[in-house]
Design a protein around this motif. Structure first.
Motif, mmCIF file in Angstrom:
data_model
loop_
_atom_site.group_PDB
_atom_site.id
_atom_site.type_symbol
_atom_site.label_atom_id
_atom_site.label_comp_id
_atom_site.label_asym_id
_atom_site.label_seq_id
_atom_site.Cartn_x
_atom_site.Cartn_y
_atom_site.Cartn_z
ATOM 1 N N ARG A 42 -15.475 1.961 -6.282
ATOM 2 C CA ARG A 42 -14.578 2.370 -7.372
ATOM 3 C C ARG A 42 -14.771 3.848 -7.686
ATOM 4 N NH1 ARG A 42 -16.352 -0.766 -11.416
ATOM 5 N NH2 ARG A 42 -17.436 0.923 -12.478
ATOM 6 N N LEU A 77 -5.611 -0.592 -6.702
ATOM 7 C CA LEU A 77 -6.131 -1.875 -6.237
ATOM 8 C C LEU A 77 -5.184 -3.015 -6.610
ATOM 9 C CD1 LEU A 77 -8.611 -3.453 -5.038
ATOM 10 C CD2 LEU A 77 -9.382 -3.689 -7.408
ATOM 11 N N TRP A 83 -12.355 0.382 0.533
ATOM 12 C CA TRP A 83 -12.679 0.417 -0.894
ATOM 13 C C TRP A 83 -12.194 -0.849 -1.592
ATOM 14 C CZ3 TRP A 83 -10.403 6.023 -1.352
ATOM 15 C CH2 TRP A 83 -11.384 6.956 -0.989
ATOM 16 N N SER A 84 -10.967 -1.232 -1.331
ATOM 17 C CA SER A 84 -10.380 -2.395 -1.993
ATOM 18 C C SER A 84 -11.134 -3.669 -1.655
ATOM 19 C CB SER A 84 -8.912 -2.549 -1.596
ATOM 20 O OG SER A 84 -8.147 -1.449 -2.020
ATOM 21 N N THR A 85 -11.443 -3.858 -0.388
ATOM 22 C CA THR A 85 -12.148 -5.071 0.035
ATOM 23 C C THR A 85 -13.491 -5.194 -0.676
ATOM 24 O OG1 THR A 85 -11.076 -5.004 2.208
ATOM 25 C CG2 THR A 85 -13.119 -6.279 2.023
ATOM 26 N N HIS A 106 -1.547 -3.250 -4.982
ATOM 27 C CA HIS A 106 -1.231 -3.716 -3.637
ATOM 28 C C HIS A 106 -1.907 -5.025 -3.270
ATOM 29 C CE1 HIS A 106 -4.990 -1.597 -2.392
ATOM 30 N NE2 HIS A 106 -5.012 -2.474 -1.429
ATOM 31 N N GLU A 107 -3.119 -5.288 -3.741
ATOM 32 C CA GLU A 107 -3.816 -6.490 -3.292
ATOM 33 C C GLU A 107 -3.105 -7.769 -3.712
ATOM 34 O OE1 GLU A 107 -6.190 -7.003 -1.253
ATOM 35 O OE2 GLU A 107 -6.996 -4.999 -0.944
ATOM 36 N N ILE A 139 -12.941 -6.140 -4.396
ATOM 37 C CA ILE A 139 -12.482 -7.519 -4.582
ATOM 38 C C ILE A 139 -13.630 -8.504 -4.423
ATOM 39 C CG2 ILE A 139 -11.079 -9.334 -3.504
ATOM 40 C CD1 ILE A 139 -8.986 -7.128 -3.029
ATOM 41 N N VAL A 167 0.842 -1.192 0.000
ATOM 42 C CA VAL A 167 0.000 0.000 0.000
ATOM 43 C C VAL A 167 0.879 1.245 0.000
ATOM 44 C CG1 VAL A 167 -1.608 1.385 1.355
ATOM 45 C CG2 VAL A 167 -2.031 -1.037 1.048
ATOM 46 N N PHE A 188 -7.978 3.314 1.685
ATOM 47 C CA PHE A 188 -8.139 2.410 0.551
ATOM 48 C C PHE A 188 -8.501 0.982 0.937
ATOM 49 C CE2 PHE A 188 -5.516 5.908 -0.878
ATOM 50 C CZ PHE A 188 -6.191 6.277 -2.016
ATOM 51 N N ARG A 189 -8.334 0.618 2.197
ATOM 52 C CA ARG A 189 -8.581 -0.775 2.562
ATOM 53 C C ARG A 189 -10.053 -1.155 2.393
ATOM 54 N NH1 ARG A 189 -5.297 -4.098 7.077
ATOM 55 N NH2 ARG A 189 -5.836 -6.161 6.281
#
Length: 403
Positions: free
Chosen positions: A192, A242, A165-167, A245-246, A170, A145, A162-163
């Motif tokens: 998004r 996204l 949002w990313s989760t 880092h993921e 995904i 990240v 961002f965590r």
């Protein structure tokens, strides 16, 4: 159970700790198997590799046939270049690549090496005298990240945004037969959009005041032919953050889990750190961060391993199965860091091959080298660990170890 239920069984959370027997079942069933929902699973190396390079196979979900379309109105436009086909995919990807790597920015990734090493050491130093750490929360998540935020130009204090949002995004990437995905997709679309709006706003702050980061390069591009529209900047900025880092979180976490399960290899790596590049390649084959590509569809009827896959159906390419195909790899279920012939599918292939592969490799090599040298006699607290929900981006949610 019959092969036409494999997708449902693979995506069942109970399979997350060890999906590999199901992948073997897929290959033994012929490698190309129609599922009860009408989609086709592909699990053999040569077939997956051919489809990744086949221009008749689309990445644009708008080409799915009506029974599969079901996209909310707000999803009718592709999210980013990864969801486009050529020539539009090539146009946008080329623009996005300009400030990231060669030929226009050949030194950007290499120049990050020192910064990645510094962040790595800071995170490990923060373990202090603790006897137990969570390798995900304390290391594998914050490192990539921080790196992708530095590249894009996101302030450090905003990284925690961002965590969530990313989760959410995904969760929408998975294919779960028989489930209504409407709300999950809508939530992902909102996440998004929120992430994209944030990144566009950050870029606008740098218009006319360029700094050395990718958002600044995008917004201050002097050539109209190489500029992104506002929507393109929002969508592609979000997907870069996204994907940047993921997948690397999973690569690092799966990597340490695998090494801790193979103490002989871990000890050898401590003695021979020059093996690390080969170790990372083998991890990309043996325990990859991305298991499925669930968003492909034929533009015409295509023959795959003797089966005819109709135009417009969903193709699910099981990359992790292809990378353990015994037809392609000798002793595929053995973790072998000295493996020479290792053309794995860990980064996909074809025109959509992973945009950030060089960065992911470098981050994983630096991170795993530091962890193996500094953690000494680390031991797993639980095996298998608790996994994240996603079958597509598979990796532990937490990885507690005793030091």
């Amino acid at each position: 159970m019959t092969p036409d239920t494999l997708l449902a069984r693979i995506t069942d959370y109970a399979s997350r700790p060890d999906p590999y027997p199901l992948y073997a079942e897929l290959r033994e069933a012929g490698g190309v198997v129609r599922q009860t929902d009408g989609s086709y699973l592909v699990g053999t190396y040569h077939e997956i590799n051919a489809l990744l390079h086949d221009p008749r196979i689309s990445s644009d979900q708008r080409n799915l046939s009506e029974p599969y379309r079901g996209l909310a109105e707000e999803e009718q436009q592709p999210a980013a270049f990864i969801s486009l086909d050529d020539p539009e995919h090539h146009r946008v990807r080329s623009i996005v690549t300009r400030p990231f790597g060669p030929p226009h920015s050949p030194g950007r990734i290499h120049a990050m090496r020192g910064e990645i090493a510094r962040i790595t050491e800071e995170l490990i130093d923060a373990f202090g005298d603790r006897k137990r750490i969570d390798l995900v929360d304390d290391f594998a998540y914050p490192l990539p990240v921080a790196v992708i935020c530095r590249l894009l130009g996101v302030p450090r204090e905003d990284e925690p945004l961002f965590r969530a949002w990313s989760t959410t995004m995904i969760e929408a990437a998975d294919v779960r037969p028989g489930e209504d995905h409407t709300e999950v997709r809508r939530a992902a679309t909102r996440a998004r959009e929120d992430m994209g709006d944030y990144l566009v706003g950050l870029a606008e702050q740098r218009r006319g005041k360029p700094t050395d980061d990718m958002l600044s390069a995008f917004i201050n591009e002097p050539d109209p032919a190489h500029r992104l529209t506002r929507e393109e900047l929002a969508n592609n900025g979000a997907i870069l953050l996204l994907a940047g880092h993921e997948t690397t979180v999973n690569l690092i976490t799966n990597g340490m889990l695998t090494l801790l399960r193979h103490p002989d290899q871990l000890e050898r790596l401590r003695r021979e750190p020059a093996l690390m590049p080969k170790v990372v390649e083998e991890l990309l084959r043996y325990e990859p961060p991305v298991h499925l590509v669930p968003t492909r569809t034929p533009l015409v009827d295509v023959k795959v391993a003797g089966a005819t896959v109709p135009k417009g159906v969903r193709l699910v390419l099981v990359l992790a199965s292809g990378s353990r195909d015994p037809v392609r790899f000798r002793e595929p279920d053995r973790f072998d860091p000295t493996r020479e012939d290792n053309a794995h599918l860990g980064f996909g292939g074809g025109v959509h091959i992973c945009y950030g592969a060089a960065l992911a490799r470098m981050e994983a090599q630096i991170a795993l080298d530091a962890l193996t040298q500094r953690l000494g006699s680390a031991r797993l607290v639980e095996d298998p660990p608790q996994y994240r929900a996603s079958a597509t981006l598979r990796g532990p949610r937490h990885l507690p170890v005793d030091l």
